[in-house]
Design a protein around this motif. Structure first.
Motif, PDB file in Angstrom:
ATOM      1  N   PRO A  82       0.786  -1.237   0.000  1.00 19.34           N
ATOM      2  CA  PRO A  82       0.000   0.000   0.000  1.00 19.34           C
ATOM      3  C   PRO A  82       0.819   1.289   0.000  1.00 19.34           C
ATOM      4  O   PRO A  82       0.430   2.252  -0.658  1.00 19.34           O
ATOM      5  CB  PRO A  82      -0.844  -0.115   1.272  1.00 19.34           C
ATOM      6  CG  PRO A  82      -0.960  -1.576   1.512  1.00 19.34           C
ATOM      7  CD  PRO A  82       0.348  -2.174   1.039  1.00 19.34           C
ATOM      8  N   GLU A  83       1.944   1.303   0.698  1.00 12.58           N
ATOM      9  CA  GLU A  83       2.725   2.541   0.747  1.00 12.58           C
ATOM     10  C   GLU A  83       3.325   2.909  -0.606  1.00 12.58           C
ATOM     11  O   GLU A  83       3.771   4.034  -0.810  1.00 12.58           O
ATOM     12  CB  GLU A  83       3.816   2.472   1.833  1.00 12.58           C
ATOM     13  CG  GLU A  83       4.886   1.440   1.586  1.00 12.58           C
ATOM     14  CD  GLU A  83       4.576   0.073   2.157  1.00 12.58           C
ATOM     15  OE1 GLU A  83       5.498  -0.745   2.214  1.00 12.58           O
ATOM     16  OE2 GLU A  83       3.420  -0.200   2.531  1.00 12.58           O
ATOM     17  N   TRP A  84       3.333   1.970  -1.543  1.00 11.60           N
ATOM     18  CA  TRP A  84       3.880   2.211  -2.882  1.00 11.60           C
ATOM     19  C   TRP A  84       2.795   2.430  -3.928  1.00 11.60           C
ATOM     20  O   TRP A  84       3.084   2.926  -5.023  1.00 11.60           O
ATOM     21  CB  TRP A  84       4.760   1.043  -3.309  1.00 11.60           C
ATOM     22  CG  TRP A  84       6.093   1.099  -2.670  1.00 11.60           C
ATOM     23  CD1 TRP A  84       6.496   0.471  -1.527  1.00 11.60           C
ATOM     24  CD2 TRP A  84       7.224   1.845  -3.125  1.00 11.60           C
ATOM     25  NE1 TRP A  84       7.793   0.780  -1.242  1.00 11.60           N
ATOM     26  CE2 TRP A  84       8.262   1.622  -2.222  1.00 11.60           C
ATOM     27  CE3 TRP A  84       7.446   2.679  -4.220  1.00 11.60           C
ATOM     28  CZ2 TRP A  84       9.519   2.214  -2.364  1.00 11.60           C
ATOM     29  CZ3 TRP A  84       8.688   3.254  -4.372  1.00 11.60           C
ATOM     30  CH2 TRP A  84       9.702   3.026  -3.439  1.00 11.60           C
ATOM     31  N   ALA A  85       1.584   2.060  -3.652  1.00  9.50           N
ATOM     32  CA  ALA A  85       0.526   2.059  -4.671  1.00  9.50           C
ATOM     33  C   ALA A  85       0.357   3.424  -5.343  1.00  9.50           C
ATOM     34  O   ALA A  85       0.226   3.497  -6.563  1.00  9.50           O
ATOM     35  CB  ALA A  85      -0.789   1.590  -4.060  1.00  9.50           C
ATOM     36  N   GLY A  86       0.359   4.477  -4.593  1.00  5.78           N
ATOM     37  CA  GLY A  86       0.171   5.813  -5.157  1.00  5.78           C
ATOM     38  C   GLY A  86       1.389   6.370  -5.865  1.00  5.78           C
ATOM     39  O   GLY A  86       1.296   7.415  -6.516  1.00  5.78           O
TER      40      GLY A  86
ATOM     41  N   ARG B  54      -3.382   1.085 -17.048  1.00  2.00           N
ATOM     42  CA  ARG B  54      -4.168   1.369 -18.246  1.00  2.00           C
ATOM     43  C   ARG B  54      -5.417   0.484 -18.251  1.00  2.00           C
ATOM     44  O   ARG B  54      -5.504  -0.495 -17.506  1.00  2.00           O
ATOM     45  CB  ARG B  54      -3.336   1.102 -19.504  1.00  2.00           C
ATOM     46  CG  ARG B  54      -2.144   2.000 -19.641  1.00  2.00           C
ATOM     47  CD  ARG B  54      -1.412   1.765 -20.950  1.00  2.00           C
ATOM     48  NE  ARG B  54      -1.590   0.400 -21.460  1.00  2.00           N
ATOM     49  CZ  ARG B  54      -0.647  -0.303 -22.065  1.00  2.00           C
ATOM     50  NH1 ARG B  54       0.551   0.189 -22.234  1.00  2.00           N
ATOM     51  NH2 ARG B  54      -0.889  -1.525 -22.509  1.00  2.00           N
ATOM     52  N   ASP B  55      -6.351   0.800 -19.125  1.00  2.00           N
ATOM     53  CA  ASP B  55      -7.601   0.036 -19.206  1.00  2.00           C
ATOM     54  C   ASP B  55      -7.365  -1.427 -19.529  1.00  2.00           C
ATOM     55  O   ASP B  55      -8.029  -2.303 -18.968  1.00  2.00           O
ATOM     56  CB  ASP B  55      -8.539   0.651 -20.249  1.00  2.00           C
ATOM     57  CG  ASP B  55      -9.134   1.974 -19.797  1.00  2.00           C
ATOM     58  OD1 ASP B  55      -9.090   2.272 -18.580  1.00  2.00           O
ATOM     59  OD2 ASP B  55      -9.634   2.713 -20.663  1.00  2.00           O
ATOM     60  N   ASP B  56      -6.421  -1.743 -20.445  1.00  2.00           N
ATOM     61  CA  ASP B  56      -6.190  -3.146 -20.807  1.00  2.00           C
ATOM     62  C   ASP B  56      -5.647  -3.944 -19.629  1.00  2.00           C
ATOM     63  O   ASP B  56      -5.989  -5.107 -19.446  1.00  2.00           O
ATOM     64  CB  ASP B  56      -5.291  -3.288 -22.036  1.00  2.00           C
ATOM     65  CG  ASP B  56      -3.937  -2.617 -21.908  1.00  2.00           C
ATOM     66  OD1 ASP B  56      -3.733  -1.777 -21.008  1.00  2.00           O
ATOM     67  OD2 ASP B  56      -3.063  -2.928 -22.745  1.00  2.00           O
ATOM     68  N   GLU B  57      -4.845  -3.310 -18.783  1.00  2.00           N
ATOM     69  CA  GLU B  57      -4.356  -3.987 -17.578  1.00  2.00           C
ATOM     70  C   GLU B  57      -5.508  -4.248 -16.607  1.00  2.00           C
ATOM     71  O   GLU B  57      -5.623  -5.348 -16.053  1.00  2.00           O
ATOM     72  CB  GLU B  57      -3.263  -3.152 -16.903  1.00  2.00           C
ATOM     73  CG  GLU B  57      -2.716  -3.789 -15.652  1.00  2.00           C
ATOM     74  CD  GLU B  57      -1.647  -2.969 -14.950  1.00  2.00           C
ATOM     75  OE1 GLU B  57      -1.187  -3.421 -13.875  1.00  2.00           O
ATOM     76  OE2 GLU B  57      -1.253  -1.884 -15.448  1.00  2.00           O
ATOM     77  N   LEU B  58      -6.356  -3.274 -16.409  1.00  2.00           N
ATOM     78  CA  LEU B  58      -7.501  -3.443 -15.507  1.00  2.00           C
ATOM     79  C   LEU B  58      -8.430  -4.548 -15.995  1.00  2.00           C
ATOM     80  O   LEU B  58      -8.915  -5.353 -15.197  1.00  2.00           O
ATOM     81  CB  LEU B  58      -8.263  -2.125 -15.363  1.00  2.00           C
ATOM     82  CG  LEU B  58      -7.509  -1.005 -14.649  1.00  2.00           C
ATOM     83  CD1 LEU B  58      -8.281   0.306 -14.750  1.00  2.00           C
ATOM     84  CD2 LEU B  58      -7.213  -1.370 -13.211  1.00  2.00           C
TER      85      LEU B  58
ATOM     86  N   PRO C 203      -6.922  -4.559  -3.899  1.00  2.00           N
ATOM     87  CA  PRO C 203      -7.041  -3.187  -4.404  1.00  2.00           C
ATOM     88  C   PRO C 203      -5.752  -2.663  -5.053  1.00  2.00           C
ATOM     89  O   PRO C 203      -5.816  -1.800  -5.924  1.00  2.00           O
ATOM     90  CB  PRO C 203      -7.399  -2.368  -3.162  1.00  2.00           C
ATOM     91  CG  PRO C 203      -8.049  -3.344  -2.243  1.00  2.00           C
ATOM     92  CD  PRO C 203      -7.344  -4.663  -2.500  1.00  2.00           C
ATOM     93  N   THR C 204      -4.609  -3.201  -4.652  1.00  2.00           N
ATOM     94  CA  THR C 204      -3.344  -2.727  -5.218  1.00  2.00           C
ATOM     95  C   THR C 204      -2.731  -3.747  -6.188  1.00  2.00           C
ATOM     96  O   THR C 204      -1.532  -3.699  -6.456  1.00  2.00           O
ATOM     97  CB  THR C 204      -2.336  -2.370  -4.110  1.00  2.00           C
ATOM     98  OG1 THR C 204      -2.086  -3.538  -3.319  1.00  2.00           O
ATOM     99  CG2 THR C 204      -2.844  -1.230  -3.240  1.00  2.00           C
ATOM    100  N   SER C 205      -3.549  -4.662  -6.709  1.00  2.00           N
ATOM    101  CA  SER C 205      -3.054  -5.638  -7.677  1.00  2.00           C
ATOM    102  C   SER C 205      -2.627  -4.944  -8.965  1.00  2.00           C
ATOM    103  O   SER C 205      -3.278  -3.991  -9.418  1.00  2.00           O
ATOM    104  CB  SER C 205      -4.136  -6.668  -8.010  1.00  2.00           C
ATOM    105  OG  SER C 205      -4.307  -7.572  -6.957  1.00  2.00           O
ATOM    106  N   ARG C 206      -1.544  -5.433  -9.533  1.00  2.52           N
ATOM    107  CA  ARG C 206      -1.027  -4.933 -10.819  1.00  2.52           C
ATOM    108  C   ARG C 206      -0.445  -6.105 -11.590  1.00  2.52           C
ATOM    109  O   ARG C 206      -0.160  -7.166 -11.033  1.00  2.52           O
ATOM    110  CB  ARG C 206       0.089  -3.899 -10.588  1.00  2.52           C
ATOM    111  CG  ARG C 206      -0.317  -2.609  -9.908  1.00  2.52           C
ATOM    112  CD  ARG C 206      -1.247  -1.746 -10.750  1.00  2.52           C
ATOM    113  NE  ARG C 206      -0.701  -1.401 -12.053  1.00  2.52           N
ATOM    114  CZ  ARG C 206      -0.012  -0.289 -12.333  1.00  2.52           C
ATOM    115  NH1 ARG C 206       0.216   0.585 -11.373  1.00  2.52           N
ATOM    116  NH2 ARG C 206       0.437  -0.066 -13.547  1.00  2.52           N
ATOM    117  N   LEU C 207      -0.238  -5.892 -12.885  1.00  2.00           N
ATOM    118  CA  LEU C 207       0.526  -6.817 -13.705  1.00  2.00           C
ATOM    119  C   LEU C 207       1.933  -6.268 -13.768  1.00  2.00           C
ATOM    120  O   LEU C 207       2.150  -5.127 -14.194  1.00  2.00           O
ATOM    121  CB  LEU C 207      -0.081  -6.946 -15.100  1.00  2.00           C
ATOM    122  CG  LEU C 207      -1.505  -7.490 -15.157  1.00  2.00           C
ATOM    123  CD1 LEU C 207      -1.969  -7.583 -16.609  1.00  2.00           C
ATOM    124  CD2 LEU C 207      -1.609  -8.839 -14.463  1.00  2.00           C
TER     125      LEU C 207
END
Length: 104
Positions: free
Chosen positions: A54-58, A64-68, A79-83
């Motif tokens: 969480p401290e890094w998310a912002g 981008r939309d394709d990642e979401l 909530p902080t999931s990413r590829l």
């Protein structure tokens, strides 16, 4: 040199060396910490799912939309999931901490 911190699927902590301009997925894959990155960074497979602490998310660029859309296909996300293929390493990210997502 800047470092990336990873918590793998077994809960083990790793500190990895990084390379400016590489995709985080490439760093994880090449240092064999549990990411395959099957699509090579094309945002097509979600095998490089990570959870940003969480401290890094912002501090990361917004996904981008394709990642979401690809993340929405996973059975469980945070909530902080990413590829990780969509995060380009910059030494400004020194100390970034990620947890590997569940295997897909």
């Amino acid at each position: 040199m800047a470092h990336l911190h990873i918590i793998d699927r077994q809960g083990q902590f790793h500190t990895l060396e990084t390379a400016e301009g590489w995709r985080v997925m490439e760093i994880l894959r090449d240092q064999k910490v549990g990411i395959d990155g099957l699509c090579g960074g094309a945002c097509l497979c979600a095998t490089c799912h990570v959870v940003v602490h969480p401290e890094w998310a912002g501090r990361l660029p917004e996904p981008r939309d394709d990642e979401l859309l690809k993340l929405d296909e996973l059975p469980a996300i945070e909530p902080t999931s990413r590829l990780s293929c969509q995060i380009i390493w910059s030494d400004d990210l020194d100390g970034l901490t990620l947890t590997l997502g569940d295997e897909t």
